[in-house]
Design a protein around this motif. Structure first.
Motif, PDB file in Angstrom:
ATOM      1  N   ARG A  62       0.754  -1.197  -0.171  1.00 16.18           N
ATOM      2  CA  ARG A  62       0.097  -0.001   0.048  1.00 16.18           C
ATOM      3  C   ARG A  62       0.931   1.081   0.175  1.00 16.18           C
ATOM      4  O   ARG A  62       0.039   2.508  -0.357  1.00 16.18           O
ATOM      5  CB  ARG A  62      -1.063  -0.353   1.291  1.00 16.18           C
ATOM      6  N   GLU A  63       2.338   1.123  -0.187  1.00 19.86           N
ATOM      7  CA  GLU A  63       3.182   2.438   0.495  1.00 19.86           C
ATOM      8  C   GLU A  63       2.941   2.682  -0.715  1.00 19.86           C
ATOM      9  O   GLU A  63       3.357   3.645  -1.273  1.00 19.86           O
ATOM     10  CB  GLU A  63       4.847   2.095   1.037  1.00 19.86           C
ATOM     11  N   ASN A  64       3.132   1.710  -2.310  1.00 21.82           N
ATOM     12  CA  ASN A  64       3.192   2.132  -3.967  1.00 21.82           C
ATOM     13  C   ASN A  64       1.601   1.988  -4.514  1.00 21.82           C
ATOM     14  O   ASN A  64       1.643   2.995  -5.732  1.00 21.82           O
ATOM     15  CB  ASN A  64       3.447   1.128  -4.442  1.00 21.82           C
ATOM     16  N   ALA A  65       0.850   2.528  -3.547  1.00 18.17           N
ATOM     17  CA  ALA A  65      -0.525   2.280  -4.334  1.00 18.17           C
ATOM     18  C   ALA A  65      -0.446   4.099  -4.672  1.00 18.17           C
ATOM     19  O   ALA A  65      -1.479   3.746  -5.817  1.00 18.17           O
ATOM     20  CB  ALA A  65      -2.036   2.960  -2.558  1.00 18.17           C
ATOM     21  N   SER A  66      -0.346   4.941  -5.012  1.00 15.94           N
ATOM     22  CA  SER A  66      -0.356   6.227  -5.487  1.00 15.94           C
ATOM     23  C   SER A  66      -0.039   5.887  -6.261  1.00 15.94           C
ATOM     24  O   SER A  66      -0.475   7.394  -7.572  1.00 15.94           O
ATOM     25  CB  SER A  66       0.085   7.605  -4.540  1.00 15.94           C
ATOM     26  N   PHE A  67       1.041   4.873  -6.855  1.00 11.29           N
ATOM     27  CA  PHE A  67       1.173   4.631  -8.156  1.00 11.29           C
ATOM     28  C   PHE A  67       1.013   3.852  -9.102  1.00 11.29           C
ATOM     29  O   PHE A  67       1.090   3.204  -9.741  1.00 11.29           O
ATOM     30  CB  PHE A  67       3.238   4.496  -7.295  1.00 11.29           C
ATOM     31  N   GLY A  68      -0.140   2.871  -8.793  1.00 12.39           N
ATOM     32  CA  GLY A  68      -0.983   2.315  -9.338  1.00 12.39           C
ATOM     33  C   GLY A  68      -0.693   0.663  -8.936  1.00 12.39           C
ATOM     34  O   GLY A  68      -0.294  -0.080  -9.902  1.00 12.39           O
ATOM     35  N   LEU A  69       0.652   0.774  -8.568  1.00 15.07           N
ATOM     36  CA  LEU A  69       0.866  -0.438  -7.696  1.00 15.07           C
ATOM     37  C   LEU A  69       0.823  -1.517  -6.092  1.00 15.07           C
ATOM     38  O   LEU A  69       2.034  -1.244  -5.810  1.00 15.07           O
ATOM     39  CB  LEU A  69       2.856  -0.750  -7.975  1.00 15.07           C
ATOM     40  N   GLY A  70      -0.244  -0.760  -5.720  1.00 16.36           N
ATOM     41  CA  GLY A  70      -0.635  -1.402  -4.140  1.00 16.36           C
ATOM     42  C   GLY A  70      -0.125  -2.876  -4.324  1.00 16.36           C
ATOM     43  O   GLY A  70      -0.484  -3.113  -2.873  1.00 16.36           O
ATOM     44  N   GLU A  71       0.099  -3.783  -4.987  1.00 16.73           N
ATOM     45  CA  GLU A  71       0.266  -4.926  -4.562  1.00 16.73           C
ATOM     46  C   GLU A  71       1.510  -5.016  -4.790  1.00 16.73           C
ATOM     47  O   GLU A  71       1.409  -7.009  -4.457  1.00 16.73           O
ATOM     48  CB  GLU A  71      -0.989  -5.886  -5.354  1.00 16.73           C
ATOM     49  N   THR A  72       1.907  -4.418  -5.409  1.00 15.91           N
ATOM     50  CA  THR A  72       3.584  -5.041  -4.982  1.00 15.91           C
ATOM     51  C   THR A  72       4.493  -3.898  -4.410  1.00 15.91           C
ATOM     52  O   THR A  72       4.003  -3.482  -3.405  1.00 15.91           O
ATOM     53  CB  THR A  72       3.819  -4.311  -6.931  1.00 15.91           C
ATOM     54  N   SER A  73       5.283  -5.291  -3.912  1.00 15.06           N
ATOM     55  CA  SER A  73       6.527  -4.252  -3.789  1.00 15.06           C
ATOM     56  C   SER A  73       8.127  -4.102  -4.650  1.00 15.06           C
ATOM     57  O   SER A  73       8.446  -4.666  -5.349  1.00 15.06           O
ATOM     58  CB  SER A  73       7.655  -5.472  -2.194  1.00 15.06           C
ATOM     59  N   VAL A  74       8.878  -3.203  -4.145  1.00 14.17           N
ATOM     60  CA  VAL A  74      10.148  -2.362  -5.124  1.00 14.17           C
ATOM     61  C   VAL A  74      11.032  -1.906  -4.018  1.00 14.17           C
ATOM     62  O   VAL A  74      10.900  -2.092  -3.170  1.00 14.17           O
ATOM     63  CB  VAL A  74       9.616  -1.434  -5.896  1.00 14.17           C
ATOM     64  N   VAL A  75      12.216  -2.592  -4.151  1.00 13.49           N
ATOM     65  CA  VAL A  75      13.478  -3.153  -3.617  1.00 13.49           C
ATOM     66  C   VAL A  75      14.527  -2.583  -4.704  1.00 13.49           C
ATOM     67  O   VAL A  75      14.189  -3.141  -5.915  1.00 13.49           O
ATOM     68  CB  VAL A  75      14.021  -4.500  -3.424  1.00 13.49           C
ATOM     69  N   SER A  76      15.398  -1.242  -4.273  1.00 12.43           N
ATOM     70  CA  SER A  76      15.931  -1.051  -5.668  1.00 12.43           C
ATOM     71  C   SER A  76      17.540  -0.570  -4.661  1.00 12.43           C
ATOM     72  O   SER A  76      17.432  -0.411  -3.809  1.00 12.43           O
ATOM     73  CB  SER A  76      15.580   0.251  -6.039  1.00 12.43           C
ATOM     74  N   SER A  77      18.655  -0.240  -5.749  1.00  9.37           N
ATOM     75  CA  SER A  77      20.001   0.383  -4.496  1.00  9.37           C
ATOM     76  C   SER A  77      19.847   1.212  -5.848  1.00  9.37           C
ATOM     77  O   SER A  77      19.850   2.144  -6.962  1.00  9.37           O
ATOM     78  CB  SER A  77      20.389  -0.890  -4.607  1.00  9.37           C
ATOM     79  N   ALA A  78      21.366   2.668  -5.815  1.00  8.37           N
ATOM     80  CA  ALA A  78      21.668   3.330  -6.511  1.00  8.37           C
ATOM     81  C   ALA A  78      22.928   3.022  -6.736  1.00  8.37           C
ATOM     82  O   ALA A  78      24.221   1.897  -6.519  1.00  8.37           O
ATOM     83  CB  ALA A  78      21.560   4.770  -5.586  1.00  8.37           C
TER      84      ALA A  78
END
Length: 340
Positions: free
Chosen positions: A282-298
């Motif tokens: 739900r942390e991604n809900a505003s991006f249309g990705l409310g059922e997904t998780s995103v893991v990233s690094s730089a």
């Protein structure tokens, strides 16, 4: 207030559910994990976790699954980022080390992440807005045909074929190569394009065609917003996890295809002490990705804006492994780009 043992139970539920996709009950926890307490005690801990909305019952069975909040506690407090094995690290270096230029390096990177994590992988192109010309090379392919090769200090290589009106010899190319590098080397793409354009009317007419082509190429690269471009791989991995989504994954795929959505999400993700950022459900809900998780690094290269790479998948994700893989590849990419 959740006790240490209850948090350990949460860890067990997350790990077992990620591995099996089956709701986890107290009896299963007692059998698989050495808590040294009865199933009744575990049930009490699970009741506390449910009161805190860290786990939930998906249906009438006695098993429980993690909630988005539960995954968040797991990632923030409980997960251990297991280092990749020596074989995996060697595979990263071998596979990415075979790249001949930046485009191939990033294409290989995104495929590698998808293979390592079994998730959809994305890599953001580095920004070339401030890239400078390192060298211009000219290669004769035929008497009236010259290959212009433009190399930037960020590893970018651009090639253009130029047809000239009169045959050119090696002395001609050597003189023109020297002049082009005097004008362009060390300048930004935009400045070099402007400088070359200003020289067109002042040089040997035989040189004009080559200068015009190089100026146009530099101007094109200066305008290109490649920082706003993603390379994506592993869409099949997302399709294989379709049952982890409550509805159709079509909306998820559409959001990912709108690359600006992921780019904006990447921009809001702050890395933690492990150099990894995780956004869950739900942390991604505003991006249309409310059922997904995103893991990233730089990752970055000297003098360039920071870019990101990562994975997108269901909330039922092996966070520890995904975080370790994304971090390891990002570190290797930064090192490689810095050395090149």
């Amino acid at each position: 207030m959740v006790s240490e043992r209850s948090l350990a139970v949460l860890r067990a539920i997350v790990q077992d559910y990620v591995a099996s996709r089956e709701p986890v009950g107290s009896k299963t926890i007692v059998e698989r994990h050495a808590f040294g307490v009865s199933a009744a005690t575990i049930r009490n801990d699970m009741a506390l976790l449910e009161e805190e909305e860290l786990i939930a019952a998906p249906h009438t069975s006695s098993g429980r699954i993690p909630t988005d909040k539960g995954y968040r506690v797991f990632v923030d407090q409980l997960t251990d980022i297991r280092p990749l094995s020596q074989a995996q690290r060697q595979a990263i270096e071998t596979f990415l080390g075979e790249s001949s230029d930046l485009d191939e390096l990033l294409a290989r990177t995104v495929r590698l992440i998808a293979q390592l994590t079994k998730q959809l992988a994305v890599v953001q192109y580095p920004s070339f807005g401030s890239a400078r010309v390192r060298h211009v090379e000219l290669v004769s392919l035929a008497p009236n045909r010259v290959l212009c090769i433009l190399i930037s200090d960020s590893g970018q290589v651009e090639q253009r074929l130029v047809e000239v009106d009169q045959p050119v010899d090696d002395d001609f190319l050597a003189a023109l190569r020297t002049r082009l590098n005097e004008i362009a080397a060390g300048r930004t793409m935009a400045d070099a394009a402007e400088a070359l354009s200003g020289e067109i009317d002042r040089v040997d007419p035989r040189h004009a065609a080559v200068l015009h082509t190089l100026a146009a190429t530099l101007a094109e690269q200066a305008r290109a917003q490649r920082h706003d471009r993603l390379v994506v791989a592993g869409a099949a991995n997302l399709v294989r996890t379709e049952q982890d989504f409550a509805g159709s994954i079509l909306g998820v795929i559409e959001a990912i295809e709108e690359q600006v959505v992921l780019l904006k999400l990447f921009g809001e993700m702050a890395t933690d002490e492990h150099a990894v950022a995780v956004r869950i459900g739900r942390e991604n809900a505003s991006f249309g990705l409310g059922e997904t998780s995103v893991v990233s690094s730089a990752f970055s290269m000297p003098g360039r804006d920071v870019s990101r790479l990562g994975v997108v998948g269901p909330t039922r994700m092996d966070y520890s492994h995904s975080m370790a893989a994304v971090r390891a590849v990002a570190r290797y990419l930064s090192r490689t780009l810095g050395e090149s």
